[in-house]
Enzyme design. Sequence first.
Site, PDB file in Angstrom:
ATOM      1  N   GLU A   9     -10.401  52.793 150.335  1.00  0.00           N
ATOM      2  CA  GLU A   9     -11.326  54.037 150.211  1.00  0.00           C
ATOM      3  C   GLU A   9     -12.494  54.010 151.477  1.00  0.00           C
ATOM      4  O   GLU A   9     -13.099  52.777 151.551  1.00  0.00           O
ATOM      5  CB  GLU A   9     -11.952  53.947 149.018  1.00  0.00           C
ATOM      6  CG  GLU A   9     -12.653  55.534 148.771  1.00  0.00           C
ATOM      7  CD  GLU A   9     -13.125  55.869 147.441  1.00  0.00           C
ATOM      8  OE1 GLU A   9     -13.534  54.763 146.546  1.00  0.00           O
ATOM      9  OE2 GLU A   9     -13.364  56.831 147.200  1.00  0.00           O
ATOM     10  N   GLY A  20     -20.228  47.887 146.263  1.00  0.00           N
ATOM     11  CA  GLY A  20     -20.432  47.219 145.113  1.00  0.00           C
ATOM     12  C   GLY A  20     -19.052  46.703 144.219  1.00  0.00           C
ATOM     13  O   GLY A  20     -19.102  45.765 143.791  1.00  0.00           O
ATOM     14  N   ALA A  21     -18.360  47.895 144.201  1.00  0.00           N
ATOM     15  CA  ALA A  21     -17.031  47.480 143.334  1.00  0.00           C
ATOM     16  C   ALA A  21     -16.099  48.672 143.866  1.00  0.00           C
ATOM     17  O   ALA A  21     -16.561  49.475 144.497  1.00  0.00           O
ATOM     18  CB  ALA A  21     -17.091  47.364 141.853  1.00  0.00           C
ATOM     19  N   MET A  22     -14.739  48.564 143.874  1.00  0.00           N
ATOM     20  CA  MET A  22     -13.882  49.429 144.227  1.00  0.00           C
ATOM     21  C   MET A  22     -12.698  49.604 143.168  1.00  0.00           C
ATOM     22  O   MET A  22     -12.155  48.544 142.710  1.00  0.00           O
ATOM     23  CB  MET A  22     -13.116  49.153 145.429  1.00  0.00           C
ATOM     24  CG  MET A  22     -12.043  49.986 146.051  1.00  0.00           C
ATOM     25  SD  MET A  22     -12.483  51.748 146.069  1.00  0.00           S
ATOM     26  CE  MET A  22     -11.205  52.457 145.902  1.00  0.00           C
ATOM     27  N   GLU A  23     -12.504  50.799 142.510  1.00  0.00           N
ATOM     28  CA  GLU A  23     -11.637  50.995 141.609  1.00  0.00           C
ATOM     29  C   GLU A  23     -10.075  51.051 141.704  1.00  0.00           C
ATOM     30  O   GLU A  23      -9.280  51.690 140.962  1.00  0.00           O
ATOM     31  CB  GLU A  23     -11.923  52.548 140.910  1.00  0.00           C
ATOM     32  CG  GLU A  23     -11.786  53.602 141.819  1.00  0.00           C
ATOM     33  CD  GLU A  23     -12.689  54.020 142.755  1.00  0.00           C
ATOM     34  OE1 GLU A  23     -13.577  53.369 143.018  1.00  0.00           O
ATOM     35  OE2 GLU A  23     -12.535  55.383 143.175  1.00  0.00           O
ATOM     36  N   ASN A  24      -9.614  50.586 142.655  1.00  0.00           N
ATOM     37  CA  ASN A  24      -8.071  50.432 142.732  1.00  0.00           C
ATOM     38  C   ASN A  24      -7.471  50.215 141.761  1.00  0.00           C
ATOM     39  O   ASN A  24      -7.773  49.522 140.759  1.00  0.00           O
ATOM     40  CB  ASN A  24      -7.800  49.207 143.932  1.00  0.00           C
ATOM     41  CG  ASN A  24      -8.545  48.792 144.876  1.00  0.00           C
ATOM     42  OD1 ASN A  24      -8.738  49.616 145.707  1.00  0.00           O
ATOM     43  ND2 ASN A  24      -9.530  47.729 144.855  1.00  0.00           N
ATOM     44  N   HIS A  78     -18.076  51.996 135.118  1.00  0.00           N
ATOM     45  CA  HIS A  78     -18.170  52.970 135.960  1.00  0.00           C
ATOM     46  C   HIS A  78     -16.567  52.851 136.646  1.00  0.00           C
ATOM     47  O   HIS A  78     -15.709  53.589 136.588  1.00  0.00           O
ATOM     48  CB  HIS A  78     -19.013  52.657 137.069  1.00  0.00           C
ATOM     49  CG  HIS A  78     -18.876  53.624 138.302  1.00  0.00           C
ATOM     50  ND1 HIS A  78     -19.919  54.668 138.647  1.00  0.00           N
ATOM     51  CD2 HIS A  78     -18.014  53.513 139.363  1.00  0.00           C
ATOM     52  CE1 HIS A  78     -19.489  55.243 139.378  1.00  0.00           C
ATOM     53  NE2 HIS A  78     -18.416  54.630 140.206  1.00  0.00           N
ATOM     54  N   GLU A  79     -16.147  51.768 137.028  1.00  0.00           N
ATOM     55  CA  GLU A  79     -14.699  51.480 137.851  1.00  0.00           C
ATOM     56  C   GLU A  79     -13.764  51.635 136.646  1.00  0.00           C
ATOM     57  O   GLU A  79     -12.607  52.127 137.296  1.00  0.00           O
ATOM     58  CB  GLU A  79     -14.743  50.115 138.285  1.00  0.00           C
ATOM     59  CG  GLU A  79     -16.007  49.802 139.232  1.00  0.00           C
ATOM     60  CD  GLU A  79     -16.135  50.584 140.595  1.00  0.00           C
ATOM     61  OE1 GLU A  79     -15.035  51.412 140.805  1.00  0.00           O
ATOM     62  OE2 GLU A  79     -17.247  50.723 140.959  1.00  0.00           O
ATOM     63  N   HIS A  84     -12.899  55.538 136.387  1.00  0.00           N
ATOM     64  CA  HIS A  84     -12.119  55.981 137.415  1.00  0.00           C
ATOM     65  C   HIS A  84     -10.725  55.847 137.169  1.00  0.00           C
ATOM     66  O   HIS A  84      -9.856  56.318 137.833  1.00  0.00           O
ATOM     67  CB  HIS A  84     -12.545  55.255 138.729  1.00  0.00           C
ATOM     68  CG  HIS A  84     -13.727  55.609 139.639  1.00  0.00           C
ATOM     69  ND1 HIS A  84     -13.985  57.031 139.726  1.00  0.00           N
ATOM     70  CD2 HIS A  84     -14.567  54.991 140.198  1.00  0.00           C
ATOM     71  CE1 HIS A  84     -14.880  56.922 140.427  1.00  0.00           C
ATOM     72  NE2 HIS A  84     -15.529  55.876 140.424  1.00  0.00           N
TER      73      HIS A  84
HETATM   74 ZN    ZN Z   1     -17.213  55.237 141.667  1.00  0.00          ZN
END
Ligand code: ZN
Length: 847
Positions: free
Chosen positions: A126, A259-263, A295-296, A299
Amino acid sequence: MRIKSNDCHAKWCLIKEIANNAYFYHIQAHGITVVKPTDEVVLNAVDLTLESAVLKGDKELKPIEIRLCSEEETATFKFPSAIDPGVYSLDIAFTGEINDKMKGLYRSKYINEKGEEVYAAVTQFESTDARRCFPCWDEPALKATFNISLTVPQNLVALSNMPVKASKPAGDLIRYDFEKTPIMSTYLVATVIGEYDYVEDKSTDGVLVRVYTPKGKKDQGLFALEVATKVLPYYKEYFDIAYPLPKIDLIAIANFSAGAMENWGLVTYRETCLLVDPQNTSAASKQWIALVVGHELAHQWFGNLVTMEWWTHLWLNEGYASFVEFSASTTSSPSTISGHNSSTTPLELDSLKNSHPIEVPVGNPSEIDEIFDDISYSKGASVIRMLHHYIGDEDFRKGMHLYLTRHQYKNTFTEDLWAALEEASKKPVGDVMSSWTKQMGFPVVKVTSKPSGDGNSVGLTLSQSKFTADGSKPSENYLWMIPISIATSKNPKKGSGQYCIKNKLLHITVPDVEPSGWIKINPGTIGFYRTQYPPDMLEKFIPAIQNQTLPPLDRLGLVDDLFAMVKAGHTSTVEVLKVLKAFEDENRLQCVVVYRKHLRKVRTTVGSHRLRERYQKQLLRKVYRRLGWNQNEGETHLDTLLRGLVLGRMAWLDDEDTIKEAKQRFTAHLKGDQILPADLRSACYKTILRAGGKEEYDTLLQLYRSTDLREEKDRISRSLGAARDPELLKKVLDFAMSEEVRSQDTVFVIISVALTPVGRGLAWQFLKDDWSIIVDRFSGYLLTRLVKYLTENFASEKMFTEVDTFFREHKSPGTERTVQQAVETIQLNTQWLNRDTPAVTEYLKSN
Ligand SMILES: [Zn+2]
């Protein structure tokens, strides 16, 4: 011509080891539909070497030319003659590099259990970096299924969105074939290859959840595992849709930019956003981790199952996930979340002339990167919270279910969400909301009151206009549909009515009001607007602030609005300082956070330092005494968080008792006699460094080097800017850029230097001197944060000109809006300083 593939087979092979960072790769895109004859096929690709390609239909066609355009980030396959309409597959063989840029397929360096430096290979796609890993149609609306194969060294874990379907030896290596994914966007495809341990559990609804940690640290994954297994069923019930994949992995990555990624099915995190070490993790970090996990996982439905059509609608993803993370995490781990989520954060940014509407047209990748900002996340969350309140939870859930089922595996525009919520609630959601998402900024609601004849009720006139940060007359063109609630001292929580301002003015009568009681617009600070009261209404709040019968979020909103009026020049700083005296008994975290933030700003711009310090100490004295240094049995999570904040503040104000105690405790901590609770460490580190010098700096560096917990390293490195000595601060800046600090953390160490008046000038000089190195090393969110925090606290004409000139001469794509906002803020600070300094100095002297 419109070409779209609907099924991709991607294989990539790591040659021997990740440190040798070449990889070769093969992709087959099936189900490509050629709608009109064409002799060219264009895909996205960047930093790849395309070796060969063949288009397979009834017969095989080879391109006569493969042309790469780095500016457009495309690869064009030119065929000898026009391709007929029909369905094809395209096979491409190519090579790429596992880069060090934290985007695309990149190397993440870490120290293994044997103390050796080794690498993992990780993806971060992303927004537009899948094209750095494989050629593809890299837009969120062009969804496809993915069949991924990885050939990797045998000792490494290999993960992707889906579970492994089969594995077999391939020479020295091992090949994993993963199950086919559901139809999905390219930016959510992911793989991770490296050495990891994991803990696992099943959620109550049967989803296999694993948390992957560095080797030997699997216990640090237990907290996130517990949160994730509880949050998944929460969302399942909330949306009334099961989690769509068979498994979900959460994995801690050493080098990680965001911070993080919702793959989908493989969520990647910074170590500090996932790992909990019970001895050394603070309450604030645990809260943060619970929120990020919440949060992730949101998503996985909102973003992954249903995806925005284009990045203009990014806010749908981020605004919604930021809104729901609080309720999800509060439900799953009530003891770790403060439950506070108000709308004040993005108001300041959104009052600038250089803000932007939530729905913003974006084209190229750097423009897309720049909208991952407080407007998309926080304003997005705020307007959704306002909407949730306006239509009520039951209809909101119904609408969400409708939206997610209607558009699952597809893409949406913002209007699609409004349509579903409108259907569920029978309220004019689209009309109300488009005034908030298509216009930038927000209104200020001005109130005037008039007692009505019966002595029991009060007539209010509410008028709206655009709120401008500099107090200038707003353009007449702005109009919002504002859902308004009102609370009174008789009915402080429930509120006495729901209204909607549709035009410039609204007259209402508030019944059942006590003669000396207060009337509060926007109870709970849910609405995304500011309120301006006449002096007589404002005065009535004072006793209710003192005895805290005005609810905390209302106290917070009131102070925040008042400071905004001050900065815009509608009222004097002195008037707010008088109101703030009513906060001497304040002991709610949220309120202290907000007034502290503003007083810090007052300190930056207006008034004498010494006098200001005395005023602040007085304000904090009572809460400081109540909390003390030791945790009280059964105290709330909020008090634990508040203690760290208040002690840190008192030390910053050079309170001698605090400094003495911090020194003693730090010495005992070093000796191992009494380990400092993680919640107090940051305050202690800053205190001893601020009160000390080179010796303390060296001690902290030793501590930094001796720990392998990233959270502790962050805590120490972000405390270093508290040093007073300019020579030490220069060392901090050099340290920030050294190999010892991971590049995603460097920016925050530099920012820590810029937070004091001495450090601000040094950090700015450093940015100017090292600009070419900085833009080479950082991009996106890291670069914009750095630019923002290193510039926006200046308050003089001279610095306005200097910063403005520097960035005119040193442009960097993706920072344009941030620079404009910073320059505008410096101008506002300067005006404020010129306007209010004499009066503030006078007031503080006489009090
Ligand atoms: Zn997000």
